[in-house]
Every structure is written in structure tokens, then in C-alpha cells.
Design a protein around this motif. Structure first.
Motif, mmCIF file in Angstrom:
data_model
loop_
_atom_site.group_PDB
_atom_site.id
_atom_site.type_symbol
_atom_site.label_atom_id
_atom_site.label_comp_id
_atom_site.label_asym_id
_atom_site.label_seq_id
_atom_site.Cartn_x
_atom_site.Cartn_y
_atom_site.Cartn_z
ATOM 1 N N LEU C 183 -79.213 -3.673 30.607
ATOM 2 C CA LEU C 183 -78.748 -4.515 31.713
ATOM 3 C C LEU C 183 -79.288 -4.071 33.069
ATOM 4 O O LEU C 183 -79.739 -4.891 33.850
ATOM 5 N N PRO C 184 -79.268 -2.751 33.358
ATOM 6 C CA PRO C 184 -79.779 -2.347 34.671
ATOM 7 C C PRO C 184 -81.234 -2.761 34.892
ATOM 8 O O PRO C 184 -81.595 -3.155 35.995
ATOM 9 N N SER C 185 -82.035 -2.721 33.845
ATOM 10 C CA SER C 185 -83.426 -3.095 34.067
ATOM 11 C C SER C 185 -83.563 -4.591 34.269
ATOM 12 O O SER C 185 -84.531 -5.065 34.829
ATOM 13 N N LEU C 186 -82.577 -5.310 33.826
ATOM 14 C CA LEU C 186 -82.629 -6.763 33.998
ATOM 15 C C LEU C 186 -82.007 -7.214 35.314
ATOM 16 O O LEU C 186 -82.092 -8.370 35.684
ATOM 17 N N ARG C 187 -81.398 -6.244 35.983
ATOM 18 C CA ARG C 187 -80.552 -6.628 37.104
ATOM 19 C C ARG C 187 -81.282 -7.469 38.146
ATOM 20 O O ARG C 187 -80.791 -8.515 38.562
#
Lengths: 386, 296, 267
Positions: C183-187
Motif C-alpha cells: 500500500l505505501p508504494s501505491l500511495r
């Protein structure tokens, strides 16, 4: 592969469901009686046709209706006749205030139902000149009640034209003082204005009804319009556009509604009805063939032509009321209103060719050789788009 | 993580997670189920029926659709001059608008992505996004007012003896470019931002001049972003009917579809509507051939 | 790449010109919001706050604004979820019909709004769904999906699978990996997708015209009827001005949150 099969099954089901829906419920016939209200009525309207006081507390004919009948009025503004037909075709509304260039389309498309005028007490008082009109009556069967009526007038700049012009030639003639600054209504129905002009100035074309044009008559009208295109300043779609143009002095002559003239209090403009007569309009309240709240819709139709409501509605917009009683009420709101709009002057309106929907069937001994609305629309695109 | 964690038997959540990991197809189906259900059932189904109409006919006397397969509508499209003119004018406008948007978006996106400081970059993103909130209709109406005889543009150009374009096709081009610009700037900015600085340094280390690096390194890497942005400018232009109405007297394909739906002539409308779809599909295919969708 | 001074100056200039192009019409709108006259002449006749007063008194604008916010929020949320799911599926797995998914997702945007509007309207009618805010949300979500889809797909293509596998090797289950690594990389992708989707939905008028039904107005629908009344037209400028000013805060915050992160993991 299972994925493909799942995809296929779902898609087929969806298509079947959608297909079945489009051939759905047959349009209902005329209603026999009006039962109790269903609590709501959904209307497609012209902006300003159902005011609830939010624009001007003195003009509210929706709240009294809601109080009297318990039918909550929910409206959606149509942007033009085509939009109104599109919206009504979804079957999602109970009624519409349709202009003459849309009414027959709605009837032909099965989107509206005939109206049992016996169920509408106030209909009896409507001016005879507004009943049984070709744009909302088919084979003697009425398909709605009139909201009001008005003429398309010739608007002119009083500085350029010190006396009122007596002929539409002001907007057709290349040598007109207003050439290059002419403002015309941007709708295919304007072809009828060209036909009307030709009927008076080129009698050999034999144009009797500006909405029933066969090949030759139609081509003549289109040629005239293409000629006019060279001296056009603007084609206006909303009243606001035209008000701005005349206010700034960008435009000097054109076709208009009394509404704009009333708004242009600070500008040197005036309007007149030339000798050739003019086209005009009488919007009709029609009930949807798929109305979910038909009783409320009948109550609305009765309400909108009742004296007080109709007076308010027609004074607000700027058109002639539908009955003597409404006229009397209108005088209280705006003295001189009925005279300004010639509400009781049938001789005046005999010079007006109300907007009607062109159809293939000419309606006389020529048979089915006339141009229909699609032809008119395409021609208009051609005329204005070059 | 202590040994206590390993001593506990795996909970339901972990077992479910492991199960899904071992059954990738199930994962796939679960992932796709919702979006597919939505798109296919809720949308494509009725679209399919709508486009099936293109092969049927409207009986102009009864106003009903005749369910006999026919190519009449397409014949009408090709043979009637009006529709040819509209199609060419609209596609041409879309191409022009897309090109202009790219030309305008690139410098500002490049500046934002590679030159501006972090603070300025943040401000610029806000600045580019703000017009999106001003409401489409308001912006078009404002442009209309600006373009009219006594509007801002003529007023500003008058001292130079110049004259604005007034309403018309030029106005449509200006307004569309204006409206869709943010949809082009943001993807290009994102695309440029993604390019690792190391690549560019390597290129210049290997002796390439700035222009060469730009052409051979930056452009190919940013192409997918440009294509993504152009999908918006293209399709939004192909289908719009409000702007032509407000700032010109001309009509575009969107107006023709609108008019046809207003008859209502669904067969004809569907046939005309197939033009934008075909154009977009063709565009996507070409873009794919050019490698726009390849992994970076 | 060493951008030469000339190039930098050129780009600065170009940026300024583009910003000018973007903001002059907006400034015109703001000026007209203070116009004393009802007619939009230039230069304006006088300054007045009359239209602000009217806008404040008008309940229908506030209701329309509220509806727009709800519709846009709903549509964005749905679009993010569905778009990400579809992007994940397309990027992670090879399956029959993969190309078709991209086409299907783009279709709502590729088609003219009128067509989408009529199609959606027919669907809702068939399924017997009452028109109102829910149908507006569904309609908007349908063409907002593509924004989330594009953004997430682009980010996924650059995100190494090895990170996830490493995480799982270290003992995290799928959910934990998803939450802490994925998720963080997609943020940033999700955030920029959300912004664009929100703006697209907030501003949409054509499809909304067909999916709103009677009695429900969004800001664009309200504007559509307002520009037909000479007395309401100036209020439209006020509404636009307020919207522009209001939008600064959330957009700036969103930008700060995504904090100038560069493009996620690339190695």
C-alpha cells in the motif's frame, strides 16, 4: 476456459436483461379517473416553469400546489427540446413542458400518453385558440394542456432603427442596416421562419404551412438561410446570451422572445411583430406514458392552468396566459400584462405559426413527401456549421 | 518476532491468506469479480444493446425501431456530407487539441518534475489542479464572455490594433485546450518524475548531449504518460457538445449524437457514436504498437 | 542531466506563460463575481457584493454543493477500489481477455458522455433502481475507474515483486504484506488518482444530466439551469470563485501528504 465462460454468461445475461427492458411496458392509454395523489411528481421543465419561491418569494406556484395536493414537486431543467425528448425517453419522469418542436416527437416515440381533458376542470376555461392545436393534438385526441403562448418577435436596436421595422427583411436582406450583427435562434425550427418569409415573398413556392415543406420548398428555405448565414452575427441558444449581446450593442436585430426584451431595460432595444407575421410557441404540459405518479401529474396539469398559478407562471416568464380568468389574475401582478402579450387577441395569434414538429406525412394531398425533423436538423447543421 | 509467535497455531486470517496465495486463480477471480460485474453487467450490457441499435433502423412513420439487421445507418453516415464533415472536423479538432495540450503541458511538467524545488513543485501542482474545480460550464462561459466583441481579449489586443478570434472553430480549439490541459499536465509530470536521475546521468556520462538524451532517453520513457493523458484529451473532445454550442455556431460529432438521441433516433445515434469508439480503439492500437504500454 | 541555464530560463518562461493561460480566465470569473451589473460587459461597470449575498441566501446552491461532494467522494472511493483491483489483476496475472479489460475500463471515458448517460440511464431503469444520488455515484464511478486503473497500473509496473516475496519470506502473511509493503508504494498513485477522479466527478454534467433524476442537483446541474436565468448567471461566478478558493486547501494537503515522493521502488 472457465474465465471466458463466466465472462460470456454474465455478458449474455446482461444483454438479455437490457434488451427485454427496452421493449418494456406498452404505453398506457388515456386515464379514466384521477385517484389520490402518490405524494410526488417528477417533471422535466423549461427553466422558470416551476418556481418555488427560491428565486423570488413573490413568485411561487409550486409550494401552494404541494400544500394543496400533497404531491412534492421535483424538477429537472431540460436544456433544449432535444434534451427533453432524451430525458422523457428514459421513462423516468411523470411529465414535461414540451415545446411544439418536441411534442410530436414525444407522441411518435410513445413517450407520452393522451390526456383525458374531462379530468382537468380548468381546461374548460382555456382560450379556444389554444385548444386542438396541431402540435399537441393527433386525430382530435389531445396530448396535453397549454402552459401559455408567445410569439417570436423582431428585436431591434432603436438607435439603428429609429422607427419600428415593418418587415422581417431586416434580418434576411444582405443590405440590411443590421447586416453582420444579426442574432438568430439556434434551432432547426428556425427553418420555419425562412419558410414563413418565403410564403409571403415568393408565393409561387406555394408554402401554406411553414412546417410542412416538400423538397422544393425546403431547399428554397435552406438556400435563403445559407444566404442569411453570411450576415449573421450570432446564433443564440440561451436567452442570457442574447441579452448580453444586445446589451453590449454587439447585435442590432434578430429574433427574440418578449422575455429578453423585458430584461433589457437599460439597453436601447424594442421588439415588434412584422407584417409577415411570425412563428411562435405554445408549450404543452404532457404526461409520460410511463408515469409513476399519474394522479399527481393530472393534478399538476389542472393546477398549472388554474388562474392564479398560470398568472404567476406567465408573468414570471413573459408570455400570454391561457384563460380569461388567468388574465385577470395576471393584471393584479403586472398591470397591462395581457395587453402586452396580446393574450385575448386571437387576431394577433392568427398571424402566428406555432412551433410544430415537421413530419414526413405532409397532412394534405401531397402525401408523405415532406421533410421530417431529422432532415431539418441535418440541414441546420449544414447551414450554421460552414 | 519471538519464538512465541511460531508456537501459536496460525489464525484464520493467516490460513486464509496462505490459501489465497496457493490458489492464484482464485485470487484472480476474486480480484476481477467486482470490477467485472460492475462494468459488464451494469454498463457494457446496456451499451451492447445501444450499439446493436446501430444495425437496426428507425421507422420514421411509426417512430419505432425496426429490429431487422441492416447497414442503412452506416451507409447514411458515409454518404451524407454532413456527417463526413462533422467526423473530419471533430477528429481533426481532437488531434489539434491533443497536440496543443502536449506542447503546453510538457514544459511546465518538465519544470515541475525536474527543476523546481520541492516547495515550488507542490505549489505548482496545486496551481495546475485549481482550474479543475472551477466547473466546466463556468469556464466555458467565461471564455465565451472573453471572446465576444466587447470582451477581455479584444479589449487587451485593441491597443496593438489586433483583434481576437471571436467565436468559431478557433474558439473551440482554445477552450478545449484550456479545459483539458490539467489532464495532460499531471500524467506527464508523473511520468517525468518517475524517470530516475541516474539514467540521465548515465546517458550524459556516456557522452550524450542534452538534446540527444532528451530524444532517446526521456521521450521513450515518458511516452506512456503522454498517451495516457492524450486518451483524455482525445475522448473528451470527441464527445463534447456543450462547448461548440456556447463558443461557436459550428457543430461537432457530439452535437450530432445529441441531436439524433433527441429525435429519438437510437439507431442513427448509435451509428454516429461508433465513430469515436473506433477512433479511440485505433489510437490505442497504434499507441500499443509504438510501445507506449510496454513496461519501463 | 545538466540542464543548461538557457534551458532553465526557457522552461521558467514557458511555465509562466502556461500559468498565465490557465489563470487569466479564472481571474475574469472572479472579477465578474464582483460585477455590479447583471450583464457581463468588459470592463465591468462597478463593483458590488450583491451576488455574494444572493449566493449565501440561496439554499439550492448549498444543497447542490453538498450533493456534489457526496457524489464525488463516493465515486472516487469506488473508483479507487475497483480500479486498483482491476489493475492488480491485469498486472499480476496472465489470463484470457486481459487486453479487453483495459478496453472495457477506458470505454466509459472514450464514449461521448451522451451515450454513456443514455446507456447508464437505461440500465438503472431496467434494474428498477430509483434515480438520485446513488445513481449519480454509480455513473461517475464508471468513468472514474479508468483514472485509478491507469495510475495504479503504471505504478505496479515499476514496483518489484521481489519486495513482496521478501516480506513473505520474513513471515508476513498476505494481508500484512499488503498493508505494510504494498500500500505505501501505491500511495502516491492512489492519491493523484483520487484527486483527478474527484475533480472529474465534481465537474461532470453530461452523464449526470441523465443519471440524476428529478429533484437532485449537483453543482454542474445547478450551473446549467442558472446560466439560463439572467438573474442567476452572476451568482454562478460567485459559486465558481468560492469553489476555486475552497479547493486550494484539500489539494495542497494532498500534495503535502504525497510529499514529493519519487516514483516508489525502482531497483
Amino acid at each position: 476456459m472457465t474465465n471466458l465462460r463466466i465472462l460470456a454468461t454474465v455478458a449474455t445475461t446482461a444483454m438479455l436483461v437490457a434488451a427485454c427492458s427496452s421493449a418494456s411496458s406498452a404505453p398506457s392509454g388515456m386515464q379514466a379517473s384521477v385517484g389520490p395523489g402518490e405524494g410526488e411528481v417528477d417533471l422535466v421543465i423549461w427553466t422558470g416553469y416551476a418556481e418555488n419561491g427560491s428565486n423570488d418569494p413573490a413568485y411561487d406556484w409550486v409550494t401552494p400546489f404541494q400544500d394543496a395536493t400533497g404531491c412534492q414537486v421535483k424538477t429537472q431543467d431540460g436544456t433544449d427540446s432535444a434534451n427533453m425528448v432524451q430525458l422523457m425517453h428514459t421513462g423516468n419522469y411523470d411529465g414535461v413542458s414540451a415545446s411544439g418542436d418536441a411534442t410530436l416527437r414525444l407522441i411518435a416515440g410513445g413517450d407520452v400518453a393522451p390526456v383525458n381533458t374531462d379530468l382537468i376542470p380548468n381546461y374548460a376555461n382555456v382560450f379556444a385558440g389554444l385548444k386542438g392545436q396541431p402540435h399537441n393534438t393527433v386525430n382530435g385526441v389531445p396530448y396535453g394542456v397549454p402552459h401559455g403562448r408567445g410569439a417570436n418577435l423582431l428585436i431591434y436596436n432603436t438607435d439603428t432603427f429609429t422607427t419600428a421595422p415593418t418587415s422581417w427583411s431586416v434580418v434576411w436582406d444582405s443590405n440590411s442596416p443590421a447586416a453582420g450583427k444579426i442574432s438568430i435562434y439556434n434551432s432547426a425550427i428556425y427553418i420555419a421562419d425562412a419558410a414563413l418569409y418565403l410564403s409571403k415573398h415568393k408565393a409561387d413556392l406555394g408554402i401554406k404551412n411553414p412546417y410542412e415543406l416538400d423538397e422544393d420548398q425546403f431547399n428554397a428555405a435552406v438556400d435563403l438561410l445559407k444566404q442569411q448565414n453570411k450576415i449573421i452575427g450570432e446564433y443564440w441558444s440561451t436567452a442570457t446570451q442574447q441579452i448580453e449581446s444586445f446589451s453590449a450593442g454587439d447585435m442590432l436585430a434578430g429574433t427574440t422572445w418578449q422575455y429578453q426584451v423585458n430584461q433589457l431595460t437599460d439597453a436601447p432595444v424594442a421588439a415588434t411583430l412584422p407584417d409577415e407575421g411570425s412563428t411562435g410557441w405554445s408549450d404543452t404540459w404532457m404526461i409520460s406514458a410511463h408515469a409513476k405518479h399519474p394522479n399527481c401529474m393530472y393534478k399538476w396539469m389542472d393546477w398549472i392552468i388554474s388562474p392564479k398559478a398560470n398568472a404567476m407562471a406567465t408573468v414570471w416568464f413573459g408570455e400570454a396566459p391561457v384563460s380569461k380568468a388567468a388574465c385577470d389574475e395576471a393584471e393584479k401582478l403586472s398591470p397591462g400584462h395581457c395587453d402586452t402579450f396580446h393574450a385575448t387577441d386571437e387576431a394577433y395569434f392568427s398571424k402566428i405559426a406555432y412551433w410544430n414538429t415537421p413530419q414526413k406525412e405532409c397532412g394534405d394531398d401531397r402525401g408523405a413527401v415532406c421533410k421530417d425533423f431529422t432532415d431539418w436538423t441535418n440541414a441546420w447543421t449544414d447551414i450554421t456549421g460552414s | 518476532m519471538t519464538s512465541a509467535a511460531f508456537a501459536r497455531p496460525p489464525g484464520v486470517r493467516r490460513r486464509l491468506a496462505a490459501f489465497l496465495y496457493r490458489h492464484p486463480r482464485l485470487q484472480l477471480r476474486l480480484l476481477l469479480a467486482a470490477p467485472l460485474a460492475w462494468v459488464v453487467v451494469a454498463y457494457v450490457g446496456s451499451l451492447a444493446v445501444l450499439f446493436a441499435n446501430a444495425f437496426w433502423r428507425l421507422d420514421s412513420f411509426t417512430g419505432k425501431v425496426v429490429f431487422e439487421p441492416t447497414l442503412d445507418n452506416f451507409v447514411t453516415l458515409f454518404s451524407t456530407a454532413v456527417y463526413r464533415t462533422l467526423a473530419l472536423r471533430t477528429v481533426g479538432m481532437a488531434v489539434l487539441v491533443t497536440a496543443t495540450c502536449i506542447a503546453l503541458a510538457f514544459p511546465i511538467a518538465y519544470y515541475m518534475a525536474r527543476i523546481a524545488s520541492r516547495r515550488v513543485r507542490g505549489l505548482l501542482v496545486v496551481a495546475v489542479l485549481m482550474p479543475l474545480w472551477a466547473s466546466y460550464l463556468v469556464k466555458v462561459y467565461a471564455w465565451r464572455t472573453m471572446l465576444l466583441g466587447h470582451g477581455v481579449i479584444n479589449w487587451a489586443l485593441a491597443p496593438f490594433g489586433l483583434h481576437g478570434p471571436g467565436t468559431g472553430e478557433v474558439a473551440i480549439w482554445l477552450v478545449f485546450t484550456y479545459l483539458w490541459l490539467p489532464y495532460m499536465v499531471l500524467p506527464i509530470y508523473a511520468g517525468l518524475e518517475r524517470i530516475p536521475g541516474s539514467l540521465l546521468e548515465a546517458s550524459s556520462d556516456l557522452g550524450a548531449r542534452a538534446g540527444f538524451t532528451f530524444r532517446r532517453v526521456v521521450l521513450p520513457l515518458v511516452l506512456p504518460a503522454v498517451v495516457a493523458g492524450s486518451i483524455f484529451t482525445f475522448s473528451l473532445t470527441l464527445g463534447d457538445y456543450i462547448t461548440p454550442q456556447l463558443v461557436s455556431n459550428t457543430k461537432l460529432l457530439g452535437n450530432a449524437i445529441y441531436d439524433a438521441l433527441g429525435v429519438p433516433n437510437l439507431p442513427l445515434a448509435a451509428a454516429i457514436a461508433s465513430i469515436p469508439v473506433v477512433v479511440i480503439v485505433a489510437y490505442l492500437l497504434v499507441a500499443r504498437r509504438l510501445g507506449a504500454f510496454e513496461s519501463l | 542531466m545538466e540542464d543548461s541555464r538557457l534551458v532553465r530560463i526557457g522552461l521558467r518562461l514557458a511555465t509562466a506563460v502556461v500559468l498565465l493561460f490557465i489563470y487569466v480566465p479564472l481571474l475574469v470569473i472572479v472579477v465578474y463575481a464582483f460585477n455590479a451589473s447583471r450583464v457581463q460587459a468588459w470592463p465591468i461597470a462597478g463593483v458590488s457584493l450583491e451576488w455574494f449575498a444572493r449566493a449565501a441566501a440561496d439554499g439550492s446552491v448549498r444543497q447542490a454543493f453538498l450533493n456534489s461532494i457526496i457524489a464525488a467522494s463516493g465515486a472516487t472511493a469506488i473508483a479507487l477500489v475497483l480500479g486498483s483491483m482491476a489493475a492488480l489483476a491485469v498486472q499480476r496475472f496472465a489470463f484470457f481477455g486481459r487486453e479487453a479489460v483495459t478496453f472495457l475500463v477506458i470505454l466509459p471515458i472514450a464514449l461521448p458522455g451522451v451515450v454513456t448517460g443514455v446507456a447508464l440511464s437505461a440500465t438503472f431503469q431496467t434494474l428498477g433502481i430509483d434515480f438520485g444520488l446513488p445513481t449519480i455515484i454509480v455513473g461517475h464511478a464508471t468513468f472514474c475507474v479508468v483514472i485509478a486503473y491507469n495510475n495504479v497500473l503504471a505504478r505496479l509496473r515499476r514496483t518489484a515483486r521481489s519486495l513482496e516475496e521478501a516480506s513473505m519470506d520474513l513471515g508476513a502473511d498476505t494481508w500484512q504484506t499488503f498493508r505494510h509493503v504494498f500500500l505505501p508504494s501505491l500511495r502516491t498513485a492512489l492519491l493523484s488518482g483520487a484527486l483527478l477522479a474527484f475533480a472529474l466527478s465534481f465537474d461532470e454534467v453530461i452523464v449526470t444530466n441523465f443519471t440524476a433524476g428529478a429533484g437532485v442537483d449537483t453543482v454542474p446541474l445547478w450551473v446549467l439551469s442558472a446560466i439560463q436565468r439572467p438573474n442567476a448567471l452572476p451568482v454562478v461566478n460567485v459559486v465558481a470563485t468560492v469553489l476555486i478558493l475552497l479547493s486550494v486547501v484539500p489539494v495542497y494537503l494532498a500534495q503535502r501528504i504525497s510529499g514529493g515522493e519519487t516514483a516508489g521502488v525502482t531497483r
